[in-house]
Scaffold this motif. Structure first.
Motif, PDB file in Angstrom:
ATOM      1  N   PHE A  21       8.981  -8.247 -95.276  1.00 44.32           N
ATOM      2  CA  PHE A  21       9.075  -7.086 -96.161  1.00 44.32           C
ATOM      3  C   PHE A  21       7.680  -6.625 -96.596  1.00 44.32           C
ATOM      4  N   ILE A  22       6.827  -7.589 -96.912  1.00 47.67           N
ATOM      5  CA  ILE A  22       5.461  -7.253 -97.340  1.00 47.67           C
ATOM      6  C   ILE A  22       4.689  -6.602 -96.199  1.00 47.67           C
ATOM      7  N   LYS A  23       4.870  -7.136 -94.985  1.00 48.80           N
ATOM      8  CA  LYS A  23       4.199  -6.535 -93.832  1.00 48.80           C
ATOM      9  C   LYS A  23       4.700  -5.105 -93.592  1.00 48.80           C
ATOM     10  N   VAL A  27      21.848  -7.923 -98.264  1.00 40.07           N
ATOM     11  CA  VAL A  27      20.411  -7.600 -98.216  1.00 40.07           C
ATOM     12  C   VAL A  27      19.967  -7.368 -96.780  1.00 40.07           C
ATOM     13  N   MET A  28      20.426  -8.211 -95.860  1.00 42.66           N
ATOM     14  CA  MET A  28      20.011  -8.088 -94.462  1.00 42.66           C
ATOM     15  C   MET A  28      20.551  -6.802 -93.820  1.00 42.66           C
ATOM     16  N   ILE A  29      21.769  -6.434 -94.168  1.00 38.22           N
ATOM     17  CA  ILE A  29      22.328  -5.190 -93.625  1.00 38.22           C
ATOM     18  C   ILE A  29      21.526  -3.987 -94.122  1.00 38.22           C
ATOM     19  N   VAL A  30      21.254  -3.962 -95.438  1.00 39.60           N
ATOM     20  CA  VAL A  30      20.481  -2.853 -96.017  1.00 39.60           C
ATOM     21  C   VAL A  30      19.076  -2.813 -95.421  1.00 39.60           C
ATOM     22  N   ALA A  31      18.439  -3.979 -95.264  1.00 39.55           N
ATOM     23  CA  ALA A  31      17.092  -4.041 -94.694  1.00 39.55           C
ATOM     24  C   ALA A  31      17.075  -3.513 -93.266  1.00 39.55           C
ATOM     25  N   PRO A  70      15.592  -0.772-102.404  1.00 40.39           N
ATOM     26  CA  PRO A  70      16.959  -1.320-102.459  1.00 40.39           C
ATOM     27  C   PRO A  70      17.058  -2.762-101.974  1.00 40.39           C
ATOM     28  N   GLN A  71      16.338  -3.111-100.903  1.00 40.37           N
ATOM     29  CA  GLN A  71      16.451  -4.471-100.387  1.00 40.37           C
ATOM     30  C   GLN A  71      15.811  -5.486-101.330  1.00 40.37           C
ATOM     31  N   PHE A  72      14.733  -5.081-102.020  1.00 41.99           N
ATOM     32  CA  PHE A  72      14.109  -5.987-102.991  1.00 41.99           C
ATOM     33  C   PHE A  72      15.006  -6.175-104.218  1.00 41.99           C
ATOM     34  N   VAL A  73      15.621  -5.100-104.702  1.00 41.28           N
ATOM     35  CA  VAL A  73      16.500  -5.184-105.871  1.00 41.28           C
ATOM     36  C   VAL A  73      17.733  -6.038-105.567  1.00 41.28           C
ATOM     37  N   LEU A  74      18.347  -5.805-104.412  1.00 46.76           N
ATOM     38  CA  LEU A  74      19.516  -6.602-104.026  1.00 46.76           C
ATOM     39  C   LEU A  74      19.163  -8.081-103.861  1.00 46.76           C
ATOM     40  N   MET A  75      17.958  -8.336-103.378  1.00 45.11           N
ATOM     41  CA  MET A  75      17.536  -9.728-103.235  1.00 45.11           C
ATOM     42  C   MET A  75      17.447 -10.405-104.599  1.00 45.11           C
ATOM     43  N   GLY A  76      16.998  -9.665-105.621  1.00 41.10           N
ATOM     44  CA  GLY A  76      16.945 -10.223-106.975  1.00 41.10           C
ATOM     45  C   GLY A  76      18.315 -10.567-107.506  1.00 41.10           C
ATOM     46  N   TYR A 119      16.184  -7.534 -85.612  1.00 42.03           N
ATOM     47  CA  TYR A 119      15.996  -8.880 -86.142  1.00 42.03           C
ATOM     48  C   TYR A 119      16.765  -9.050 -87.457  1.00 42.03           C
ATOM     49  N   TYR A 120      16.692  -8.056 -88.340  1.00 38.48           N
ATOM     50  CA  TYR A 120      17.440  -8.112 -89.592  1.00 38.48           C
ATOM     51  C   TYR A 120      18.945  -8.104 -89.327  1.00 38.48           C
ATOM     52  N   GLY A 121      19.351  -7.364 -88.310  1.00 34.49           N
ATOM     53  CA  GLY A 121      20.767  -7.371 -87.932  1.00 34.49           C
ATOM     54  C   GLY A 121      21.220  -8.753 -87.503  1.00 34.49           C
ATOM     55  N   LEU A 122      20.366  -9.444 -86.724  1.00 30.60           N
ATOM     56  CA  LEU A 122      20.668 -10.812 -86.310  1.00 30.60           C
ATOM     57  C   LEU A 122      20.796 -11.731 -87.519  1.00 30.60           C
ATOM     58  N   LEU A 123      19.889 -11.573 -88.491  1.00 33.64           N
ATOM     59  CA  LEU A 123      19.940 -12.401 -89.698  1.00 33.64           C
ATOM     60  C   LEU A 123      21.208 -12.136 -90.512  1.00 33.64           C
ATOM     61  N   SER A 124      21.659 -10.888 -90.533  1.00 36.17           N
ATOM     62  CA  SER A 124      22.896 -10.580 -91.273  1.00 36.17           C
ATOM     63  C   SER A 124      24.102 -11.261 -90.623  1.00 36.17           C
TER      64      SER A 124
END
Length: 624
Positions: free
Chosen positions: A393-395, A464-468, A498-504, A577-582
């Motif tokens: 996310f930072i990158k 979070v992964m789906i949104v990301a 949104p992905q940072f807020v959902l992660m919180g 990659y995020y889809g795979l993680l979801s």
């Protein structure tokens, strides 16, 4: 001479302070014992959970522990987390821009380090539970931690310990810069791994020390203990918030020396504050190696695998109550779960060899730790997500428009502050409103069960992964429409919000629930190890994330394919990659549901309270 005189005066003043401090503590201890002996019912005003002072004497409930002691511990944790996240939040940026490492190498080095820091918590927990106790173990490793911070600050301060500066506008430019030498990398990573060792010895013990300040046999203190982990995590994320906003800005815009120097000084201050509260702390006596105890039960049970269990569990071997009272421990009655292990307590002959015959309580403690393992495994995938996506996310943020006004740029790592803010708000709402509402409905003192809380967090984690993935797909689309923009995508960095807020929100349920679960479900003599379980998930997750990232990067680049994860993020496919993680997250959630179906909660000390004490506890909880 003046400098030497000043140092001598300082040492004399410090020595006088130490003398006064221990003199006052000695007087305080004497007053406590006189007060206890003078009361009509001295035993009733002592804690009932086996807590002692530093000299092993019983603790007066009114004089030690509770929130008064926790204030010192919580303040330490705010500063310590500021120090830790002051390093980890922006570490990938330093590795890229100062040590000139690429996407996969820098990401993996961050996760290797965090993985080691969390896995080393097993060592800290073992030493505390088996030998030194939590306070002494914490004291030793806190010195190691501080020395590591000092070395790291020196490593980023001296130009000879860094490669020559190189103008890196995009991470794809790293290949054109001179890499760091082996000596430079050796000093920098030595400092990091000294810090990791210090973290391993302090982290599993400091939260346990805090929880030990509450006596579960006292209704009011038990009610406070239920809220403790919520507010404990609240303090952690206050320190994280400062690191993500202030320290990251200082590191990116003023300098790394000051950016690492501030948390080093903060850590020193926090240790002074922690030790200032020493006279208020309650302690638990170390009760021997948990690993040896569990190994004895397993070996003894296997040796008697062909021996039939008696129908009456009272015929199984158990120590006298006096033996447990001497060790400040509690007996646990035999249960029918994992009945095979009960064979370790079958008396055969006259031998009392601990590798052939184990008390029922030791067997039940072993069962409790073994029952935690499936839940532990279910936490690996979400920890892998957390370890990996924070860095990615930072990158992503480095490629977006970070300007606010004509002169100010948001450091990419500062966006993680929205995760922290979201988590702090969610924890506050959870503790003050959600628990009360659910408690009235479910009649559970916690509102919902520990596993239910973790399950909600897992659902948010997958979301979070789906949104990301969807946001990254949008970012890549705009990047392809603007190929000649120097690697910068004409989208605001707040598109990642949104992905940072959902992660919180996810962490408010998952992270707090996980620590609370492993602490409370661990046996009384293995609390540090139980807390270490929750930290180990991050360690394993960090190494799994490195393995997964490298595996996906290699597989997707085979046969001349472009690949999903490249140094140039605009040519990558992080959305895939995020889809795979979801998908992995949802599969893990279903595995977690199966684990929950068969999990049996341990009998809590609350159930040993009288009916009157339980009613008093309920009144306290209803008053909030």
């Amino acid at each position: 001479m003046s400098g030497a005189s000043g140092l001598l005066c300082a040492l004399c003043s410090f020595s006088f302070f130490i003398y006064q401090y221990f003199s006052e503590e000695k007087k305080s201890s004497r007053r406590e014992m006189e007060e206890a002996n003078g009361s009509e019912s001295g035993s009733s005003i002592f804690t009932k959970d086996g807590s002692v002072d530093r000299k092993g004497r019983p603790v007066l409930r009114s004089k030690r522990g509770g929130w008064t002691a926790c204030y010192f511990i919580v303040v330490y944790e705010v500063f310590e987390r500021m120090a830790y996240y002051g390093i980890s939040s922006n570490l990938v940026v330093y590795l890229t821009k100062k040590l000139h490492q690429g996407t996969v190498a820098s990401s993996n080095n961050v996760t290797y380090w965090t993985g080691t820091a969390f896995l080393s918590s097993i060592l800290g927990a073992y030493i505390a539970d088996a030998h030194l106790g939590r306070f002494r173990t914490f004291s030793i490793f806190s010195v190691v931690y501080f020395l590591g911070m000092c070395l790291l600050t020196a490593a980023v301060s001296f130009s000879s310990l860094k490669p020559p500066p190189c103008n890196i506008q995009d991470i794809a430019d790293v290949g054109n810069c001179k890499p760091a030498s082996k000596l430079q990398l050796g000093i920098f990573f030595s400092a990091l791994y000294i810090i990791a060792l210090g973290t391993g010895g302090t982290k599993p013990n400091i939260s346990t020390i805090g929880a030990d300040q509450f006596d579960e046999f006292d209704p009011k203190e038990r009610a406070d203990k239920i809220s403790f982990f919520n507010w404990w995590m609240f303090s952690i994320y206050l320190g994280t918030l400062f690191a993500n906003i202030m320290l990251v800005y200082v590191q990116d815009n003023i300098g790394w020396t000051l950016g690492y120097g501030i948390p080093t000084i903060g850590l020193a201050i926090s240790l002074v504050i922690f030790y200032a509260g020493t006279s208020f702390y309650r302690h638990k006596v170390p009760q021997g190696s948990p690993f040896t105890k569990m190994a004895r039960v397993l070996v003894a049970a296997m040796r008697k695998c062909k021996v039939n269990l008696p129908k009456d569990s009272l015929k199984l071997y158990e120590l006298d109550l006096d033996e447990y009272m001497k060790q400040k421990r509690f007996k646990i009655p035999s249960t029918n779960s994992m009945r095979f292990l009960n064979k370790a307590a079958i008396i055969v002959g006259t031998s009392r060899n601990p590798w052939k015959l184990c008390p029922v309580t030791h067997i039940e403690e072993t069962k409790q730790m073994l029952r935690l393992i499936p839940v532990l495994i279910a936490m690996f995938i979400p920890s892998t997500m957390t370890a990996q996506v924070n860095t990615l996310f930072i990158k992503q943020g480095t490629t977006l428009n970070r300007h606010i006004g004509p002169h100010f740029q948001i450091p990419p790592a500062s966006l993680a502050s929205f995760t922290t803010i979201s988590m702090l708000i969610t924890i506050f709402l959870y503790d003050r409103f959600f628990v009360r509402i659910m408690r009235a409905w479910t009649k559970n003192p916690r509102g919902i069960t520990l596993l239910q809380r973790i399950g909600v967090g897992l659902v948010f984690d997958a979301t979070v992964m789906i949104v990301a993935s969807l946001i990254e797909k949008r970012r890549l689309s705009v990047a392809r429409e603007n190929p000649s923009n120097g690697g910068q995508v004409p989208l605001t960095i707040f598109i990642l919000l949104p992905q940072f807020v959902l992660m919180g929100v996810s962490e408010a349920f998952l992270v707090v629930g996980k620590i609370d679960f492993f602490y409370h479900q661990a046996p009384e003599g293995m609390k540090s190890l139980g807390t270490a379980y929750s930290l180990v998930t991050y360690g394993v997750g960090s190494f799994l994330s490195s393995f997964l990232l490298s595996l996906v990067a290699n597989i997707t680049q085979r046969n001349g394919r472009k690949g999903w994860i490249l140094n140039n993020l605009n040519a990558s496919h992080l959305d895939y990659y995020y889809g795979l993680l979801s998908i992995l997250s949802f599969c893990n959630f279903f595995f977690f549901l199966i684990v929950c179906r068969f999990y049996v909660y341990k009998t809590e000390l609350f159930e040993t309270l009288t009916g009157e004490e339980k009613e008093e506890l309920k009144e306290i909880q209803n008053r909030g």
